[in-house]
Design an enzyme around this catalytic site. Sequence first.
Site, PDB file in Angstrom:
ATOM      1  N   CYS A  92      36.220  41.366  40.274  1.00  0.00           N
ATOM      2  CA  CYS A  92      35.568  40.456  41.096  1.00  0.00           C
ATOM      3  C   CYS A  92      35.137  40.888  42.492  1.00  0.00           C
ATOM      4  O   CYS A  92      35.825  41.542  43.306  1.00  0.00           O
ATOM      5  CB  CYS A  92      36.516  39.193  41.402  1.00  0.00           C
ATOM      6  SG  CYS A  92      36.310  38.182  42.669  1.00  0.00           S
ATOM      7  N   GLU A  93      33.883  40.429  42.731  1.00  0.00           N
ATOM      8  CA  GLU A  93      33.380  41.249  44.219  1.00  0.00           C
ATOM      9  C   GLU A  93      34.020  40.500  45.442  1.00  0.00           C
ATOM     10  O   GLU A  93      33.868  41.152  46.381  1.00  0.00           O
ATOM     11  CB  GLU A  93      31.946  41.080  44.237  1.00  0.00           C
ATOM     12  CG  GLU A  93      31.388  39.683  44.253  1.00  0.00           C
ATOM     13  CD  GLU A  93      29.835  39.331  44.381  1.00  0.00           C
ATOM     14  OE1 GLU A  93      29.214  38.569  44.954  1.00  0.00           O
ATOM     15  OE2 GLU A  93      29.198  40.250  43.499  1.00  0.00           O
ATOM     16  N   HIS A  94      34.598  39.333  45.018  1.00  0.00           N
ATOM     17  CA  HIS A  94      35.145  38.461  46.376  1.00  0.00           C
ATOM     18  C   HIS A  94      36.694  39.242  46.921  1.00  0.00           C
ATOM     19  O   HIS A  94      36.991  38.999  47.956  1.00  0.00           O
ATOM     20  CB  HIS A  94      35.237  37.296  46.071  1.00  0.00           C
ATOM     21  CG  HIS A  94      34.223  36.773  45.743  1.00  0.00           C
ATOM     22  ND1 HIS A  94      34.079  35.721  44.905  1.00  0.00           N
ATOM     23  CD2 HIS A  94      32.750  36.647  46.293  1.00  0.00           C
ATOM     24  CE1 HIS A  94      32.835  35.129  44.766  1.00  0.00           C
ATOM     25  NE2 HIS A  94      31.935  35.765  45.551  1.00  0.00           N
ATOM     26  N   GLN A 133      31.101  36.157  37.581  1.00  0.00           N
ATOM     27  CA  GLN A 133      30.989  35.971  36.227  1.00  0.00           C
ATOM     28  C   GLN A 133      29.692  35.205  35.892  1.00  0.00           C
ATOM     29  O   GLN A 133      29.011  35.723  34.902  1.00  0.00           O
ATOM     30  CB  GLN A 133      32.154  35.110  35.482  1.00  0.00           C
ATOM     31  CG  GLN A 133      32.006  34.964  34.011  1.00  0.00           C
ATOM     32  CD  GLN A 133      33.075  33.984  33.588  1.00  0.00           C
ATOM     33  OE1 GLN A 133      34.425  34.283  34.112  1.00  0.00           O
ATOM     34  NE2 GLN A 133      33.203  33.272  32.417  1.00  0.00           N
ATOM     35  N   HIS A 161      40.517  35.464  35.353  1.00  0.00           N
ATOM     36  CA  HIS A 161      40.477  35.935  36.783  1.00  0.00           C
ATOM     37  C   HIS A 161      41.866  36.195  37.565  1.00  0.00           C
ATOM     38  O   HIS A 161      42.521  35.218  37.855  1.00  0.00           O
ATOM     39  CB  HIS A 161      39.621  35.265  37.698  1.00  0.00           C
ATOM     40  CG  HIS A 161      38.036  34.984  37.219  1.00  0.00           C
ATOM     41  ND1 HIS A 161      37.280  35.750  37.994  1.00  0.00           N
ATOM     42  CD2 HIS A 161      37.562  34.600  36.064  1.00  0.00           C
ATOM     43  CE1 HIS A 161      35.868  35.385  37.097  1.00  0.00           C
ATOM     44  NE2 HIS A 161      36.168  34.768  35.983  1.00  0.00           N
ATOM     45  N   CYS A 163      42.433  37.044  40.522  1.00  0.00           N
ATOM     46  CA  CYS A 163      42.019  36.501  41.811  1.00  0.00           C
ATOM     47  C   CYS A 163      42.556  34.945  41.871  1.00  0.00           C
ATOM     48  O   CYS A 163      43.103  34.432  43.156  1.00  0.00           O
ATOM     49  CB  CYS A 163      40.668  36.490  42.488  1.00  0.00           C
ATOM     50  SG  CYS A 163      39.569  35.779  41.577  1.00  0.00           S
TER      51      CYS A 163
END
Length: 202
Positions: A92-94, A133, A161, A163
């Site tokens: 996840c890029e966050h 996603q 996820h 996260c």
Amino acid sequence: MTKPTEEILLSDNNEGTKPESVASLVRKMIALIGEDPEREGLKKTPERYEKALKFLTSGYHQNVEHLLNGATFSVCYDEMVVVKDIEFFSLCEHHLLPFFGKAHVAYLPSKKVIGLSKVARLVNMYARRLQIQERMTNQVARALEDKIAPQGVGVIIEARHLCMQMRGVEKQHGQAVTSAMLGAFRENKQTRDEFLALVGKA
């Protein structure tokens, strides 16, 4: 004799300054959270992390043309092709935490088909990047549309996820489902319903 570790170097605008490696930054990060980067269990962790990160983001060094490598074929076939339950792992890029699950990819050929293993490799290429996603789902669909010009493409991705499982709302059983329907899959309900039935989503 130990095998040298290949480092990921970060560019630096200051001339004459050697770029820092991911490993050296991870070593600093370990110290910043209050740990001792020189203790036995952590001494080689920065290099291990760098090696893992290089693999998990290897999709940045791939492109669709090279990946397909001519594996498209002219075939007189106009029924649906489905490759389902393609397992993948991404970041996840966050939060730089993993999300993982499976992808279902289908297309309705026009004049060309693609090698089945290439569909799975395409999913891997986009998964091995910093991702969300929704974008990944669309990228897989658009790549197939661009390269073999089918009558339509359908992609469904289901993922968990970390996260939202390990932090934040901490919902361990939550799952995200995204879709991209192009061409006949968007315009024709019968085609779309057939796809959903074949992947168990009807």
